[in-house]
Design a protein around this motif. Structure first.
Motif, PDB file in Angstrom:
ATOM      1  N   GLU A   1       0.844  -1.195   0.000  1.00  0.00           N
ATOM      2  CA  GLU A   1       0.000   0.000   0.000  1.00  0.00           C
ATOM      3  C   GLU A   1       0.879   1.243   0.000  1.00  0.00           C
ATOM      4  O   GLU A   1       1.901   1.286   0.679  1.00  0.00           O
ATOM      5  CB  GLU A   1      -0.898   0.009   1.245  1.00  0.00           C
ATOM      6  CG  GLU A   1      -1.800  -1.194   1.331  1.00  0.00           C
ATOM      7  CD  GLU A   1      -2.498  -1.328   2.670  1.00  0.00           C
ATOM      8  OE1 GLU A   1      -2.076  -0.684   3.653  1.00  0.00           O
ATOM      9  OE2 GLU A   1      -3.459  -2.100   2.750  1.00  0.00           O
TER      10      GLU A   1
ATOM     11  N   GLU B   1      -5.803  -0.869  -5.190  1.00  0.00           N
ATOM     12  CA  GLU B   1      -6.441   0.147  -6.035  1.00  0.00           C
ATOM     13  C   GLU B   1      -7.895  -0.177  -6.334  1.00  0.00           C
ATOM     14  O   GLU B   1      -8.712   0.709  -6.428  1.00  0.00           O
ATOM     15  CB  GLU B   1      -5.649   0.326  -7.333  1.00  0.00           C
ATOM     16  CG  GLU B   1      -4.312   1.018  -7.124  1.00  0.00           C
ATOM     17  CD  GLU B   1      -3.528   1.190  -8.414  1.00  0.00           C
ATOM     18  OE1 GLU B   1      -4.025   0.806  -9.488  1.00  0.00           O
ATOM     19  OE2 GLU B   1      -2.412   1.744  -8.335  1.00  0.00           O
ATOM     20  N   GLU B   2      -8.240  -1.463  -6.445  1.00  0.00           N
ATOM     21  CA  GLU B   2      -9.622  -1.857  -6.716  1.00  0.00           C
ATOM     22  C   GLU B   2     -10.538  -1.550  -5.548  1.00  0.00           C
ATOM     23  O   GLU B   2     -11.715  -1.303  -5.727  1.00  0.00           O
ATOM     24  CB  GLU B   2      -9.693  -3.353  -7.043  1.00  0.00           C
ATOM     25  CG  GLU B   2      -9.139  -3.692  -8.400  1.00  0.00           C
ATOM     26  CD  GLU B   2      -9.141  -5.184  -8.683  1.00  0.00           C
ATOM     27  OE1 GLU B   2      -9.573  -5.988  -7.818  1.00  0.00           O
ATOM     28  OE2 GLU B   2      -8.703  -5.568  -9.783  1.00  0.00           O
ATOM     29  N   SER B   3      -9.998  -1.572  -4.331  1.00  0.00           N
ATOM     30  CA  SER B   3     -10.828  -1.333  -3.147  1.00  0.00           C
ATOM     31  C   SER B   3     -11.003   0.152  -2.840  1.00  0.00           C
ATOM     32  O   SER B   3     -11.782   0.509  -1.964  1.00  0.00           O
ATOM     33  CB  SER B   3     -10.242  -2.057  -1.929  1.00  0.00           C
ATOM     34  OG  SER B   3      -8.992  -1.512  -1.591  1.00  0.00           O
TER      35      SER B   3
ATOM     36  N   ALA C   1       2.131  -5.544  -8.119  1.00  0.00           N
ATOM     37  CA  ALA C   1       1.015  -6.312  -8.691  1.00  0.00           C
ATOM     38  C   ALA C   1      -0.117  -6.415  -7.681  1.00  0.00           C
ATOM     39  O   ALA C   1      -1.293  -6.255  -8.032  1.00  0.00           O
ATOM     40  CB  ALA C   1       1.488  -7.700  -9.115  1.00  0.00           C
ATOM     41  N   TYR C   2       0.226  -6.672  -6.433  1.00  0.00           N
ATOM     42  CA  TYR C   2      -0.787  -6.740  -5.385  1.00  0.00           C
ATOM     43  C   TYR C   2      -1.469  -5.382  -5.240  1.00  0.00           C
ATOM     44  O   TYR C   2      -2.694  -5.298  -5.158  1.00  0.00           O
ATOM     45  CB  TYR C   2      -0.167  -7.160  -4.049  1.00  0.00           C
ATOM     46  CG  TYR C   2      -1.170  -7.109  -2.928  1.00  0.00           C
ATOM     47  CD1 TYR C   2      -2.070  -8.156  -2.746  1.00  0.00           C
ATOM     48  CD2 TYR C   2      -1.256  -6.011  -2.089  1.00  0.00           C
ATOM     49  CE1 TYR C   2      -3.022  -8.103  -1.740  1.00  0.00           C
ATOM     50  CE2 TYR C   2      -2.201  -5.949  -1.084  1.00  0.00           C
ATOM     51  CZ  TYR C   2      -3.077  -6.998  -0.913  1.00  0.00           C
ATOM     52  OH  TYR C   2      -4.025  -6.948   0.072  1.00  0.00           O
ATOM     53  N   ASN C   3      -0.686  -4.326  -5.225  1.00  0.00           N
ATOM     54  CA  ASN C   3      -1.233  -2.986  -5.093  1.00  0.00           C
ATOM     55  C   ASN C   3      -2.219  -2.707  -6.209  1.00  0.00           C
ATOM     56  O   ASN C   3      -3.316  -2.210  -5.964  1.00  0.00           O
ATOM     57  CB  ASN C   3      -0.101  -1.953  -5.107  1.00  0.00           C
ATOM     58  CG  ASN C   3      -0.615  -0.543  -5.016  1.00  0.00           C
ATOM     59  OD1 ASN C   3      -0.952   0.068  -6.031  1.00  0.00           O
ATOM     60  ND2 ASN C   3      -0.677  -0.021  -3.816  1.00  0.00           N
ATOM     61  N   LYS C   4      -1.855  -3.033  -7.415  1.00  0.00           N
ATOM     62  CA  LYS C   4      -2.715  -2.755  -8.559  1.00  0.00           C
ATOM     63  C   LYS C   4      -4.000  -3.577  -8.511  1.00  0.00           C
ATOM     64  O   LYS C   4      -5.090  -3.068  -8.763  1.00  0.00           O
ATOM     65  CB  LYS C   4      -1.961  -3.040  -9.855  1.00  0.00           C
ATOM     66  CG  LYS C   4      -2.706  -2.622 -11.079  1.00  0.00           C
ATOM     67  CD  LYS C   4      -1.866  -2.758 -12.317  1.00  0.00           C
ATOM     68  CE  LYS C   4      -2.655  -2.207 -13.492  1.00  0.00           C
ATOM     69  NZ  LYS C   4      -1.846  -2.044 -14.662  1.00  0.00           N
ATOM     70  N   LYS C   5      -3.884  -4.841  -8.158  1.00  0.00           N
ATOM     71  CA  LYS C   5      -5.047  -5.723  -8.194  1.00  0.00           C
ATOM     72  C   LYS C   5      -5.962  -5.552  -6.991  1.00  0.00           C
ATOM     73  O   LYS C   5      -7.171  -5.504  -7.126  1.00  0.00           O
ATOM     74  CB  LYS C   5      -4.586  -7.174  -8.290  1.00  0.00           C
ATOM     75  CG  LYS C   5      -5.726  -8.134  -8.435  1.00  0.00           C
ATOM     76  CD  LYS C   5      -5.264  -9.502  -8.814  1.00  0.00           C
ATOM     77  CE  LYS C   5      -6.483 -10.382  -8.990  1.00  0.00           C
ATOM     78  NZ  LYS C   5      -6.380 -11.345 -10.003  1.00  0.00           N
ATOM     79  N   HIS C   6      -5.394  -5.466  -5.788  1.00  0.00           N
ATOM     80  CA  HIS C   6      -6.218  -5.500  -4.585  1.00  0.00           C
ATOM     81  C   HIS C   6      -6.426  -4.146  -3.941  1.00  0.00           C
ATOM     82  O   HIS C   6      -7.536  -3.814  -3.534  1.00  0.00           O
ATOM     83  CB  HIS C   6      -5.618  -6.458  -3.561  1.00  0.00           C
ATOM     84  CG  HIS C   6      -5.616  -7.868  -4.051  1.00  0.00           C
ATOM     85  ND1 HIS C   6      -6.756  -8.633  -4.110  1.00  0.00           N
ATOM     86  CD2 HIS C   6      -4.631  -8.649  -4.528  1.00  0.00           C
ATOM     87  CE1 HIS C   6      -6.466  -9.809  -4.595  1.00  0.00           C
ATOM     88  NE2 HIS C   6      -5.189  -9.860  -4.876  1.00  0.00           N
TER      89      HIS C   6
ATOM     90  N   ASN D   1       8.115  -6.029  -7.698  1.00  0.00           N
ATOM     91  CA  ASN D   1       7.083  -6.305  -8.714  1.00  0.00           C
ATOM     92  C   ASN D   1       5.875  -7.013  -8.114  1.00  0.00           C
ATOM     93  O   ASN D   1       4.735  -6.754  -8.512  1.00  0.00           O
ATOM     94  CB  ASN D   1       7.671  -7.115  -9.861  1.00  0.00           C
ATOM     95  CG  ASN D   1       8.683  -6.316 -10.666  1.00  0.00           C
ATOM     96  OD1 ASN D   1       8.734  -5.089 -10.581  1.00  0.00           O
ATOM     97  ND2 ASN D   1       9.495  -7.008 -11.425  1.00  0.00           N
ATOM     98  N   SER D   2       6.107  -7.906  -7.153  1.00  0.00           N
ATOM     99  CA  SER D   2       4.993  -8.603  -6.495  1.00  0.00           C
ATOM    100  C   SER D   2       4.149  -7.628  -5.680  1.00  0.00           C
ATOM    101  O   SER D   2       2.913  -7.676  -5.727  1.00  0.00           O
ATOM    102  CB  SER D   2       5.523  -9.724  -5.597  1.00  0.00           C
ATOM    103  OG  SER D   2       6.159 -10.712  -6.373  1.00  0.00           O
TER     104      SER D   2
END
Length: 177
Positions: free
Chosen positions: A138, A174-176, A167-172, A163-164
């Protein structure tokens, strides 16, 4: 320290005040920094590492480094390193490049057990201000870290860890929002 190293060759670097050697294939030697394709463990290529030349106390090219290079070449891992165009690798151009490209990177200083990950929020002639990325992936926009450019020993980017988290930031994360 005067450095005489060759592009495409595997070296280990001893950094002032640190026990662990940093190893990798030399990609570019600049005015103030060297860029290597980082070999974190055994024969695993893991991103890029920029090492501040003024903190390099010795460069190792022993039988161990030569063997590691042969293994990397045999497994064709030296061919997967893309070219990166970082102008001149001087203090000023490097940090401008990191800021302009919005690169998320890790800073390592004296204590090899402590690092900071983030991207440049702002910079001055002598310092950078980093917006941190937490270990939970985050962005912590409520604070920033200040670093003197000349005191930074190592900058790493495009590693599996960073990078991991991204990827987590972008998927989980930012979506929330």
């Amino acid at each position: 320290m005067q450095i005489h190293i060759n592009k495409g060759v595997f070296y280990s670097f001893k950094i002032k005040d640190r026990k662990r050697l940093e190893s990798g294939i030399l990609l570019v030697e600049g005015e103030d920094w060297v860029l290597i394709s980082s070999i974190f463990s055994d024969y695993i290529v893991d991103g890029y590492m920029l090492i501040n030349k003024k903190y390099i106390t010795s460069i190792h090219r022993t039988e161990k480094e030569m063997f590691t290079e042969k293994v990397l070449k045999a497994s064709e891992k030296t061919d997967i390193v893309p070219y990166i165009d970082i102008p001149h690798l001087s203090i000023d151009s490097l940090f401008k490049w990191l800021e302009d490209k919005h690169i998320v990177f890790q800073i390592d200083n004296r204590d090899e057990n402590q690092c900071w990950i983030g991207k440049i929020l702002d910079s001055t002639k002598k310092s950078i201000f980093l917006t941190p990325l937490t270990p939970k992936g985050e962005w912590d926009k409520s604070l920033y870290y200040a670093f003197r450019k000349a005191n930074i020993r190592i900058i790493s980017f495009n590693s599996d860890y960073i990078n991991s988290l991204m990827a987590y930031n972008k998927k989980h994360v930012e979506e929330s929002e």
